[in-house]
Design an enzyme around this catalytic site. Structure first.
Site, PDB file in Angstrom:
ATOM      1  CG  HIS A 100      -0.307  -0.216   2.364  1.00  0.00           C
ATOM      2  ND1 HIS A 100      -0.009  -1.604   2.819  1.00  0.00           N
ATOM      3  CD2 HIS A 100       0.163   0.464   3.517  1.00  0.00           C
ATOM      4  CE1 HIS A 100       0.646  -1.477   4.154  1.00  0.00           C
ATOM      5  NE2 HIS A 100       0.816  -0.320   4.499  1.00  0.00           N
ATOM      6  CG  HIS A 102       0.973   5.077   4.468  1.00  0.00           C
ATOM      7  ND1 HIS A 102       0.198   5.076   5.364  1.00  0.00           N
ATOM      8  CD2 HIS A 102       1.744   3.971   4.443  1.00  0.00           C
ATOM      9  CE1 HIS A 102       0.330   3.811   5.978  1.00  0.00           C
ATOM     10  NE2 HIS A 102       1.387   3.172   5.426  1.00  0.00           N
TER      11      HIS A 102
HETATM   12  P1  5GP Z   1       1.582   0.258   7.530  1.00  0.00           P
HETATM   13  O1  5GP Z   1       1.746   0.256   8.766  1.00  0.00           O
HETATM   14  O2  5GP Z   1       1.386  -1.331   7.112  1.00  0.00           O
HETATM   15  O3  5GP Z   1       2.500   0.730   6.481  1.00  0.00           O
HETATM   16  O4  5GP Z   1       0.073   0.815   7.314  1.00  0.00           O
HETATM   17  C1  5GP Z   1      -1.046   0.319   7.300  1.00  0.00           C
HETATM   18  C2  5GP Z   1      -2.191   1.218   7.585  1.00  0.00           C
HETATM   19  O5  5GP Z   1      -3.473   0.447   7.492  1.00  0.00           O
HETATM   20  C3  5GP Z   1      -2.204   1.855   8.881  1.00  0.00           C
HETATM   21  O6  5GP Z   1      -2.064   3.171   8.673  1.00  0.00           O
HETATM   22  C4  5GP Z   1      -3.433   1.673   9.548  1.00  0.00           C
HETATM   23  O7  5GP Z   1      -4.090   2.652  10.087  1.00  0.00           O
HETATM   24  C5  5GP Z   1      -4.362   1.202   8.400  1.00  0.00           C
HETATM   25  N1  5GP Z   1      -5.286   0.128   8.384  1.00  0.00           N
HETATM   26  C6  5GP Z   1      -5.246  -0.869   9.245  1.00  0.00           C
HETATM   27  N2  5GP Z   1      -6.387  -1.730   9.028  1.00  0.00           N
HETATM   28  C7  5GP Z   1      -7.239  -0.919   8.516  1.00  0.00           C
HETATM   29  C8  5GP Z   1      -8.498  -1.219   8.028  1.00  0.00           C
HETATM   30  O8  5GP Z   1      -9.191  -2.181   8.371  1.00  0.00           O
HETATM   31  N3  5GP Z   1      -9.203  -0.183   7.460  1.00  0.00           N
HETATM   32  C9  5GP Z   1      -8.577   1.028   7.012  1.00  0.00           C
HETATM   33  N4  5GP Z   1      -9.206   1.964   6.255  1.00  0.00           N
HETATM   34  N5  5GP Z   1      -7.104   1.060   7.500  1.00  0.00           N
HETATM   35  C10 5GP Z   1      -6.806   0.173   7.852  1.00  0.00           C
END
Ligand code: 5GP
Ligand code: ZN
Length: 114
Positions: A100, A102
């Site tokens: 993903h 951001h």
């Molecule tokens: P990472 O830490 O993997 O780079 O980012 C994961 C992101 O996914 C985090 O910013 C977290 O808030 C978001 N996230 C986790 N679970 C969900 C979800 O069920 N729905 C949405 N919309 N965001 C999520």
């Protein structure tokens, strides 16, 4: 991937505030926003981390960046600036193992990250 939350969002099994969708990608609001805009842009296809990208799947990342820039224009912070981030694995801070991007905007962001 049956146990992947982002695959479940793509399938409509978990609700999300979708801001853009086409045949390749989905963009939706982050559940725990870190800026006035915090959108996640994901490939619809399950790719666990950047390390799993192949020559065949890599072009979707360019498309995600293009979608991110369009979101920034739509929300009128493209000129002021914004940040795209892709965390990879434990040291990168990745918590969801479906690639993903951001998209953070709407305020000045500090650098370097923690
Ligand atoms: P990472 O830490 O993997 O780079 O980012 C994961 C992101 O996914 C985090 O910013 C977290 O808030 C978001 N996230 C986790 N679970 C969900 C979800 O069920 N729905 C949405 N919309 N965001 C999520
Ligand atoms: Zn997935």
């Amino acid at each position: 991937m049956a146990d992947c939350i982002f695959c479940k969002i793509v399938a409509g099994e978990i609700p999300a505030k979708v801001v853009f969708e086409d045949d390749q990608v989905l963009a939706f609001e982050d559940l725990n926003p870190q800026a006035p805009t915090h959108v996640l842009v994901i490939p619809k296809q399950h790719i666990a981390t950047l390390n799993e990208l192949t020559a065949e799947t890599a072009p979707v990342i360019g498309h995600m960046a293009h979608v991110a820039a369009q979101i920034a224009r739509d929300r009128e912070f493209a000129e002021n600036g914004y940040r795209t981030v892709m965390n990879c694995n434990q040291d990168g801070g990745q918590t969801v193992y479906h690639v993903h991007m951001h998209v953070l905007g709407g305020r000045a962001l500090s650098w370097p990250p923690g």
